[in-house]
Enzyme design. Structure first.
Site, PDB file in Angstrom:
ATOM      1  NE  ARG A   1      -3.820  -2.348   0.688  1.00 14.02           N
ATOM      2  CZ  ARG A   1      -3.662  -3.608   0.256  1.00 14.02           C
ATOM      3  NH1 ARG A   1      -2.667  -3.906  -0.576  1.00 14.02           N
ATOM      4  NH2 ARG A   1      -4.509  -4.541   0.614  1.00 14.02           N
TER       5      ARG A   1
ATOM      6  CB  SER B   1      -8.716  -0.993   4.760  1.00 10.39           C
ATOM      7  OG  SER B   1      -9.187  -2.153   4.140  1.00 10.39           O
TER       8      SER B   1
ATOM      9  CD  GLU C   1      -5.418   1.416   2.598  1.00 10.77           C
ATOM     10  OE1 GLU C   1      -5.100   0.307   3.014  1.00 10.77           O
ATOM     11  OE2 GLU C   1      -6.318   1.592   1.754  1.00 10.77           O
TER      12      GLU C   1
HETATM   13  P1  FAD Z   1      -8.707   9.385  -4.528  1.00 15.25           P
HETATM   14  O1  FAD Z   1      -9.331   9.002  -3.238  1.00 15.25           O
HETATM   15  O2  FAD Z   1      -9.376  10.416  -5.349  1.00 15.25           O
HETATM   16  O3  FAD Z   1      -7.200   9.821  -4.264  1.00 15.25           O
HETATM   17  C1  FAD Z   1      -6.362   9.045  -3.430  1.00 15.25           C
HETATM   18  C2  FAD Z   1      -5.000   9.750  -3.343  1.00 15.25           C
HETATM   19  O4  FAD Z   1      -4.382   9.789  -4.625  1.00 15.25           O
HETATM   20  C3  FAD Z   1      -5.137  11.225  -2.929  1.00 15.25           C
HETATM   21  O5  FAD Z   1      -3.966  11.555  -2.211  1.00 15.25           O
HETATM   22  C4  FAD Z   1      -5.168  11.963  -4.250  1.00 15.25           C
HETATM   23  O6  FAD Z   1      -4.722  13.289  -4.154  1.00 15.25           O
HETATM   24  C5  FAD Z   1      -4.208  11.125  -5.094  1.00 15.25           C
HETATM   25  N1  FAD Z   1      -4.524  11.099  -6.527  1.00 15.25           N
HETATM   26  C6  FAD Z   1      -5.685  10.685  -7.094  1.00 15.25           C
HETATM   27  N2  FAD Z   1      -5.566  10.722  -8.441  1.00 15.25           N
HETATM   28  C7  FAD Z   1      -4.312  11.172  -8.713  1.00 15.25           C
HETATM   29  C8  FAD Z   1      -3.591  11.426  -9.918  1.00 15.25           C
HETATM   30  N3  FAD Z   1      -4.131  11.192 -11.116  1.00 15.25           N
HETATM   31  N4  FAD Z   1      -2.317  11.906  -9.811  1.00 15.25           N
HETATM   32  C9  FAD Z   1      -1.749  12.139  -8.602  1.00 15.25           C
HETATM   33  N5  FAD Z   1      -2.393  11.905  -7.432  1.00 15.25           N
HETATM   34  C10 FAD Z   1      -3.652  11.421  -7.492  1.00 15.25           C
HETATM   35  N6  FAD Z   1      -7.698  -0.004  -1.913  1.00 15.25           N
HETATM   36  C11 FAD Z   1      -6.933  -1.101  -2.140  1.00 15.25           C
HETATM   37  O7  FAD Z   1      -5.713  -0.987  -2.329  1.00 15.25           O
HETATM   38  N7  FAD Z   1      -7.481  -2.340  -2.161  1.00 15.25           N
HETATM   39  C12 FAD Z   1      -8.790  -2.551  -1.989  1.00 15.25           C
HETATM   40  O8  FAD Z   1      -9.250  -3.692  -2.033  1.00 15.25           O
HETATM   41  C13 FAD Z   1      -9.625  -1.411  -1.728  1.00 15.25           C
HETATM   42  N8  FAD Z   1     -10.946  -1.575  -1.498  1.00 15.25           N
HETATM   43  C14 FAD Z   1     -11.711  -0.491  -1.213  1.00 15.25           C
HETATM   44  C15 FAD Z   1     -13.076  -0.690  -0.939  1.00 15.25           C
HETATM   45  C16 FAD Z   1     -13.889   0.390  -0.658  1.00 15.25           C
HETATM   46  C17 FAD Z   1     -15.362   0.146  -0.361  1.00 15.25           C
HETATM   47  C18 FAD Z   1     -13.352   1.699  -0.664  1.00 15.25           C
HETATM   48  C19 FAD Z   1     -14.240   2.882  -0.392  1.00 15.25           C
HETATM   49  C20 FAD Z   1     -12.002   1.907  -0.914  1.00 15.25           C
HETATM   50  C21 FAD Z   1     -11.168   0.812  -1.184  1.00 15.25           C
HETATM   51  N9  FAD Z   1      -9.789   0.964  -1.443  1.00 15.25           N
HETATM   52  C22 FAD Z   1      -9.019  -0.124  -1.706  1.00 15.25           C
HETATM   53  C23 FAD Z   1      -9.181   2.299  -1.407  1.00 15.25           C
HETATM   54  C24 FAD Z   1      -9.316   3.063  -2.747  1.00 15.25           C
HETATM   55  O9  FAD Z   1     -10.396   2.582  -3.495  1.00 15.25           O
HETATM   56  C25 FAD Z   1      -8.056   2.953  -3.605  1.00 15.25           C
HETATM   57  O10 FAD Z   1      -6.948   3.472  -2.907  1.00 15.25           O
HETATM   58  C26 FAD Z   1      -8.186   3.714  -4.935  1.00 15.25           C
HETATM   59  O11 FAD Z   1      -7.037   3.524  -5.719  1.00 15.25           O
HETATM   60  C27 FAD Z   1      -8.429   5.208  -4.744  1.00 15.25           C
HETATM   61  O12 FAD Z   1      -8.776   5.737  -6.010  1.00 15.25           O
HETATM   62  P2  FAD Z   1      -9.498   7.143  -6.137  1.00 15.25           P
HETATM   63  O13 FAD Z   1      -9.528   7.497  -7.595  1.00 15.25           O
HETATM   64  O14 FAD Z   1     -10.791   7.129  -5.444  1.00 15.25           O
HETATM   65  O15 FAD Z   1      -8.443   8.065  -5.399  1.00 15.25           O
HETATM   66  P1  NAP Z   2      -9.895 -10.928   4.514  1.00 19.28           P
HETATM   67  O1  NAP Z   2      -9.934 -11.783   3.284  1.00 19.28           O
HETATM   68  O2  NAP Z   2     -10.928 -11.134   5.569  1.00 19.28           O
HETATM   69  O3  NAP Z   2      -8.460 -11.057   5.168  1.00 19.28           O
HETATM   70  C1  NAP Z   2      -8.187 -10.401   6.403  1.00 19.28           C
HETATM   71  C2  NAP Z   2      -6.772  -9.946   6.372  1.00 19.28           C
HETATM   72  O4  NAP Z   2      -5.926 -11.056   6.332  1.00 19.28           O
HETATM   73  C3  NAP Z   2      -6.492  -9.083   5.168  1.00 19.28           C
HETATM   74  O5  NAP Z   2      -6.117  -7.857   5.655  1.00 19.28           O
HETATM   75  C4  NAP Z   2      -5.395  -9.787   4.398  1.00 19.28           C
HETATM   76  O6  NAP Z   2      -4.253  -8.969   4.166  1.00 19.28           O
HETATM   77  C5  NAP Z   2      -4.959 -10.917   5.296  1.00 19.28           C
HETATM   78  N1  NAP Z   2      -4.901 -12.196   4.551  1.00 19.28           N
HETATM   79  C6  NAP Z   2      -5.919 -13.072   4.334  1.00 19.28           C
HETATM   80  N2  NAP Z   2      -5.457 -14.158   3.693  1.00 19.28           N
HETATM   81  C7  NAP Z   2      -4.146 -13.962   3.480  1.00 19.28           C
HETATM   82  C8  NAP Z   2      -3.124 -14.731   2.844  1.00 19.28           C
HETATM   83  N3  NAP Z   2      -3.375 -15.946   2.311  1.00 19.28           N
HETATM   84  N4  NAP Z   2      -1.880 -14.212   2.788  1.00 19.28           N
HETATM   85  C9  NAP Z   2      -1.616 -13.015   3.308  1.00 19.28           C
HETATM   86  N5  NAP Z   2      -2.543 -12.225   3.923  1.00 19.28           N
HETATM   87  C10 NAP Z   2      -3.784 -12.714   4.014  1.00 19.28           C
HETATM   88  O7  NAP Z   2      -9.897  -9.386   4.124  1.00 19.28           O
HETATM   89  P2  NAP Z   2     -11.072  -8.444   3.603  1.00 19.28           P
HETATM   90  O8  NAP Z   2     -11.224  -7.329   4.509  1.00 19.28           O
HETATM   91  O9  NAP Z   2     -12.280  -9.257   3.224  1.00 19.28           O
HETATM   92  O10 NAP Z   2     -10.433  -7.889   2.257  1.00 19.28           O
HETATM   93  C11 NAP Z   2     -10.161  -8.759   1.180  1.00 19.28           C
HETATM   94  C12 NAP Z   2      -9.037  -8.177   0.357  1.00 19.28           C
HETATM   95  O11 NAP Z   2      -9.439  -6.920  -0.173  1.00 19.28           O
HETATM   96  C13 NAP Z   2      -7.769  -7.926   1.161  1.00 19.28           C
HETATM   97  O12 NAP Z   2      -6.649  -8.218   0.357  1.00 19.28           O
HETATM   98  C14 NAP Z   2      -7.835  -6.455   1.479  1.00 19.28           C
HETATM   99  O13 NAP Z   2      -6.543  -5.861   1.577  1.00 19.28           O
HETATM  100  C15 NAP Z   2      -8.585  -5.892   0.278  1.00 19.28           C
HETATM  101  N6  NAP Z   2      -9.366  -4.710   0.683  1.00 19.28           N
HETATM  102  C16 NAP Z   2      -8.716  -3.553   0.817  1.00 19.28           C
HETATM  103  C17 NAP Z   2      -9.398  -2.398   1.177  1.00 19.28           C
HETATM  104  C18 NAP Z   2      -8.682  -1.077   1.260  1.00 19.28           C
HETATM  105  O14 NAP Z   2      -9.338  -0.052   1.362  1.00 19.28           O
HETATM  106  N7  NAP Z   2      -7.375  -1.051   1.205  1.00 19.28           N
HETATM  107  C19 NAP Z   2     -10.762  -2.443   1.426  1.00 19.28           C
HETATM  108  C20 NAP Z   2     -11.384  -3.667   1.325  1.00 19.28           C
HETATM  109  C21 NAP Z   2     -10.688  -4.819   0.942  1.00 19.28           C
HETATM  110  P3  NAP Z   2      -4.137  -7.885   2.975  1.00 19.28           P
HETATM  111  O15 NAP Z   2      -5.046  -6.774   3.342  1.00 19.28           O
HETATM  112  O16 NAP Z   2      -2.692  -7.503   3.052  1.00 19.28           O
HETATM  113  O17 NAP Z   2      -4.495  -8.537   1.701  1.00 19.28           O
END
Ligand code: FAD
Ligand code: NAP
Length: 355
Positions: free
Chosen positions: A163, A239, A334
Site C-alpha cells: 500500500r 480499510s 491508510e
Molecule cells: P482518490 O481518493 O481520489 O485519491 C487518493 C490519493 O491519490 C489522494 O492523495 C489523491 O490526491 C491522489 N490522486 C488521485 N488521483 C491522482 C492522480 N491522477 N495523480 C496524482 N495523485 C492522485 N484499496 C486497495 O488498495 N485495495 C482494496 O481492495 C480497496 N478496497 C476499497 C473498498 C472500498 C469500499 C473503498 C471505499 C475503498 C477501497 N480501497 C481499496 C481504497 C481506494 O479505493 C483505492 O486506494 C483507490 O485507488 C483510490 O482511487 P481514487 O480514484 O478514489 O483516489
Molecule cells: P480478509 O480476506 O478477511 O483477510 C483479512 C486480512 O488477512 C487481510 O487484511 C489480508 O491482508 C490478510 N490475509 C488473508 N489471507 C491472506 C493470505 N493468504 N496471505 C496473506 N494475507 C492474508 O480481508 P477483507 O477485509 O475481506 O479484504 C479482502 C481483500 O481486499 C484484502 O486483500 C484487502 O486488503 C482488500 N481490501 C482492501 C481495502 C482497502 O481499502 N485497502 C478495502 C477492502 C478490501 P491484505 O489486506 O494484506 O491482503
C-alpha cells in the site's frame, strides 16, 4: 474553467462536507497545464482528485482541487502473447478490470470492485486477495506540478511497497499521474490463495484448472459485496488502517495471549490483520454521532451521518489508542487526510504517524 468555493462532498466517498477555494476539472493535457499555471500564479497547494475513495476531508481545502478527468483506454498485443493496456488517469478502475476479463485476459481479476480511478491506483499500489497493481504494472506518465513537464516512471522508479509507492514518499505532492500502462502476461494461473476465495470455489465445486479470469472476478465481486459496505449506500473510505507489521518476537507474545490471532508471515516479520485486532477490541458495529465501525468488517469506518472528516479521524484515533493499549501495536491510517492537520489539533492527523 476554474470554479471558486466548490462543494467537495460529491468528490469523496465518505461524503464529508468540505469546500475547495478553487476547483478545476481537467479532461486533457491542455486543461492540466492551464490549471497548474493558475495554481502557480496564485501559489496554491493542489489536491488531485480521482474517485475520492481514499481521502478524508478534515476541513476546507485552501487551494485548487483538481479532478483528473483524462479519458482513454487501449489494449494492444505485446511480446510473448502479453497484452499492453494504456489507460488515462480518469478511467474507472473496476471498469478496466471488467473490460480485461471480458476479453479473457488474466492478471487484474483479484482487484475487481476496488473503487476509484486509474490515476490513483499506483499511489498506494492497490491490492486485494494476494495481488497488487505492481504485479502487472509496466510504467506511467506523470506531470510534474512545479514545471508542467511530463516524466516517465518505470516500475522500479515507482518504488512500490505494501500500500505504498514513491508517490506517498519522496515524490509526495509533486506529480499528477496522467497515464498508466499495464502488461498482462500471455500465460495465466488463478491466484486464489486467500481463504475467502478458497471457500467460494470449494462451495461452487469449480476446479482450479477450469477457472477463467472472469470466474475469479465474479467470486471476488460476490465476496466483497457480502462483507464490504458499498460507499453509494454507506459512506466509507475502505480499510481505514494498514495491516501493522510486527517482529517475530512481538508476534510470538501476541499469539500466546491470543491463539486465534490472524497473522501472516512476511520473511522474519509478521503482518497482523488490523480488522481482527479492532474486532477483538470490541469496536465492530460501534456507532456514535453518525460515524462508526462497519458491522461486518471492523477495518472499515463508516460515515452514515455524512459527518465531517474530523469526526471520522477522531474515532480512528480513539480506536488506534485502544489497540495500542490492548495489543501494544501502532495502527497507521491508510487514506490521506486533507488538509493534513486538523484545525483543533495542530500537526494531528498526519498520515505518517498513527491515527
Ligand atoms: P482518490 O481518493 O481520489 O485519491 C487518493 C490519493 O491519490 C489522494 O492523495 C489523491 O490526491 C491522489 N490522486 C488521485 N488521483 C491522482 C492522480 N491522477 N495523480 C496524482 N495523485 C492522485 N484499496 C486497495 O488498495 N485495495 C482494496 O481492495 C480497496 N478496497 C476499497 C473498498 C472500498 C469500499 C473503498 C471505499 C475503498 C477501497 N480501497 C481499496 C481504497 C481506494 O479505493 C483505492 O486506494 C483507490 O485507488 C483510490 O482511487 P481514487 O480514484 O478514489 O483516489
Ligand atoms: P480478509 O480476506 O478477511 O483477510 C483479512 C486480512 O488477512 C487481510 O487484511 C489480508 O491482508 C490478510 N490475509 C488473508 N489471507 C491472506 C493470505 N493468504 N496471505 C496473506 N494475507 C492474508 O480481508 P477483507 O477485509 O475481506 O479484504 C479482502 C481483500 O481486499 C484484502 O486483500 C484487502 O486488503 C482488500 N481490501 C482492501 C481495502 C482497502 O481499502 N485497502 C478495502 C477492502 C478490501 P491484505 O489486506 O494484506 O491482503
Amino acid at each position: 474553467m476554474i470554479r471558486t468555493d466548490t462543494d467537495l462532498q460529491p468528490f469523496n466517498t465518505l461524503t464529508s462536507a468540505a469546500r475547495a477555494k478553487y476547483f478545476a476539472e481537467a479532461t486533457d493535457y491542455q486543461g492540466l497545464h492551464e490549471a497548474l499555471e493558475f495554481a502557480r500564479r496564485k501559489q496554491l497547494p493542489i489536491l488531485p482528485l480521482g474517485g475520492g475513495s481514499n481521502i478524508v476531508l478534515t476541513g476546507d481545502f485552501p487551494g485548487l482541487a483538481l479532478h483528473m478527468g483524462l479519458k482513454g483506454l487501449e489494449f494492444e498485443p505485446a511480446e510473448e502473447g502479453a497484452t499492453r493496456i494504456t489507460a488515462a488517469a480518469g478511467e474507472n478502475w473496476h471498469q478496466l478490470v471488467m473490460n480485461s476479463v471480458a476479453r479473457g485476459l488474466g492478471g487484474l481479476e483479484n482487484l475487481a470492485l476496488i473503487p476509484g480511478n486509474i490515476g490513483a491506483a499506483p499511489i498506494q499500489n492497490i491490492g486485494a486477495y494476494g495481488v497488487e497493481l505492481k504485479d502487472t504494472f509496466h510504467s506511467l506518465t506523470a506531470m510534474e506540478i512545479a514545471t508542467g513537464d511530463l516524466v516517465e516512471f518505470s516500475a522500479e522508479a515507482c518504488q512500490f511497497g505494501y500500500r505504498d509507492s514513491v508517490f506517498k514518499q519522496s515524490a509526495r505532492d509533486r506529480f499528477l499521474i496522467c497515464e498508466v500502462r499495464l502488461q498482462l502476461p500471455g500465460s495465466w494461473r488463478a491466484q486464489i490463495s486467500y481463504p475467502a476465495l478458497q471457500q467460494y470455489f470449494a462451495e461452487t465445486g469449480q476446479a482450479l484448472e477450469s477457472l477463467t479470469p472472469e470466474d475469479v472476478a465474479e467470486a471476488v465481486i460476490a465476496i466483497r459485496n457480502s462483507k464490504l459496505p458499498n460507499p453509494v449506500h454507506i459512506p466509507n473510505a475502505g480499510s481505514f488502517f494498514k495491516n501493522p507489521v510486527v517482529t517475530g518476537e512481538q508476534y510470538q507474545v501476541l499469539k500466546q495471549r491470543y491463539p486465534d490471532l490472524v497473522a501472516f508471515s512476511i520473511g522474519d516479520d509478521w503482518k497482523l490483520a488490523a480488522g481482527w485486532l479492532i474486532d477483538r477490541a470490541g469496536w465492530r458495529g460501534f456507532a456514535r454521532d453518525g460515524v462508526g465501525v462497519h458491522e461486518r468488517q471492523a477495518l472499515v469506518l463508516v460515515n452514515p451521518g455524512h459527518q465531517c472528516g474530523g469526526k471520522v479521524v477522531a474515532l480512528a484515533r480513539e480506536i488506534a489508542a485502544d489497540i495500542h493499549t490492548k495489543f501494544g501495536v501502532e495502527l497507521e491510517a491508510e487514506p490521506r487526510f486533507y488538509p493534513d492537520s486538523l484545525p483543533d489539533s495542530p500537526g494531528a492527523g498526519r498520515q505518517s504517524t498513527s491515527a
